[in-house]
Enzyme design. Structure first.
Site: not given
Ligand code: MN
Length: 427
Positions: A134, A139, A148, A207, A239, A243, A246, A250, A259, A263, A356, A370
């Site tokens: 990550y 990202h 957040r 990625e 990947d 969402r 997730q 998560y 995920k 992949t 990402t 994004e």
């Molecule tokens: Mn990823």
């Protein structure tokens, strides 16, 4: 001449925009209708050089036992860095314009050179372990701002260690294999209880990944300076991410079902040696990392990246992202040093993904999350009408990557797949 020399020429014509000039020589696994057994090859221009043919003729002999007739590259990769170098040098020599061995042998050429339009590509490695990092600051900042607090977008650990999680190796697939929209547990903000539903926020993640070229012992940490020689090469990686699944699942251990369903990787592994001329310094790291992560010198790579999105009935794809690998905050060597610092061992064929890759501008973001700011700003595609916040059934996503040299490029080819609808009996 060194295999990376920009002045090298092959007797095979290679267009200036080709991803696969003689300076690249990426390794992959392919088969043909006429010869369905999967085997190793190298891409050059519009051709695949069949390494199993060269090995059987004694023109390449990296090991006492044959390795290029295998259906994966693991045995060859496991021979180590010296053998990767010698093999690449031997292949480069065979393809040079002034070497008659292959050039003037019509029978050998007809056996060893296959048109790329006729081959089916396969997963090039048996993946033992898959880890996803990550490591793009842009990202992580975007995601932190969205979910957040924009004022404290990065969590306290982010600038001190390359955050990562252990992914799922069994569902790593090669470019061209379509991806089925997953079902899963979601909890929309308006719902009081979670429900089981088709993913409504299907996404890609742009990625790259590096492939481990050696085995380490349990308990032995790889230092940052030992890390790069352990890397065989790089691929592009998508990947795929659900969402909505997730967001609900998560906490606190990270993504799981969101995920693990697929992949995708590109079929040609570009060797670290071929990427060497495109080495660049990464960003300045402040605060300074702990000693086990400290590095000096150039440890990033100048790799241009793009993402195309094409709906099922669209005439043309839309390029929705253009960015570059070079700004990644944590280097691959730091990722591997951190991965093993606890004593975790790694093995030939392990896949380590970058996370990402997003740039600083709105059109350089490496995910729909994004690009559409979680659906608040849908993208308009090239037809001027079609909009997208997340991926819809039938959409084709294509990632591309290349290093631009003077008059040639070291390309990765592409990793592409189409989104299939959920199976009818599961709705
Ligand atoms: Mn990823």
């Amino acid at each position: 001449m060194h295999p990376n020399d920009p002045a090298l020429k092959s007797f095979i014509d290679v267009a200036e925009q080709s991803d696969f000039p003689i300076q690249n020589l990426p390794f992959g696994i392919f088969s043909t209708a006429a010869q369905p057994q999967a085997r190793a090859g190298v891409a050059v221009g519009d051709w695949v050089l069949d390494l199993s043919v060269l090995e059987s003729k004694g023109l390449l002999k990296p090991a006492a036992h044959d390795v290029f007739g295998d259906a994966t590259l693991n045995a060859f990769i496991g021979l180590g860095r010296q053998m990767w170098r010698e093999t690449r040098e031997a292949i480069s020599l065979l393809l040079r314009h002034d070497n008659p061995v292959l050039r003037d042998d019509a029978v050998l050429r007809s056996l060893a050179l296959v048109s790329r339009s006729e081959v089916q590509m396969h997963l090039p490695i048996k993946v033992g372990g898959y880890t996803d990092f990550y490591s793009s600051k842009e990202h992580a900042t975007n995601v932190g701002s969205m979910f957040r607090d924009p004022a404290n977008a990065l969590l306290p650990n982010w600038l001190h260690l390359p955050v990562g999680y252990n992914g799922r190796a069994s569902s790593v697939i090669v470019s061209g294999v379509d991806v089925r929209r997953p079902m899963g547990q979601v909890k929309p903000p308006s719902a009081e209880q979670p429900l089981f539903a088709a993913c409504a926020k299907l996404d890609f993640e742009l990625e790259t990944a590096f492939i481990i070229g050696g085995d380490t012992a349990l308990g032995a940490a790889v230092t940052v300076s030992e890390a790069e020689p352990l890397m065989f090469g790089m691929v592009l990686l998508n990947d795929w991410s659900a969402r909505d699944i997730q967001q609900w699942e998560y906490v606190p251990l990270g993504p799981f079902n969101a995920k693990t369903f697929a992949t995708s990787i590109s079929p040609w592994i570009v060797t670290m040696e071929a990427l060497e001329p495109f080495r660049v310094p990464g960003p300045v790291q402040a605060p300074e990392p702990l000693p086990y992560l400290r590095q000096s010198g150039a440890h990033s790579f100048d790799i241009a990246l793009s993402v195309d999105l094409q709906p099922e009935n669209a005439e043309k794809p839309t390029t929705i992202c253009r960015t570059n690998y070079r700004a990644m905050y944590w280097s691959m060597a730091q990722q591997l040093a951190h991965h093993t610092v606890s004593g975790c061992n790694v093995s030939v064929g392990d896949l380590m993904a970058s996370g990402t890759i997003s740039g600083a501008t709105p059109d350089s973001c490496g995910s729909m999350l994004e690009l559409s700011w979680n659906g608040q700003r849908p993208l308009t595609l090239v037809d001027g009408i079609t909009q997208r916040s997340f991926l819809e059934d039938g959409d084709r996503v294509t990632l591309r990557g290349w290093c631009q040299g003077a008059g040639y490029r070291i390309g990765f080819g592409e990793v592409a797949a189409r989104v299939l609808p959920v199976l009818p009996n599961r709705c």
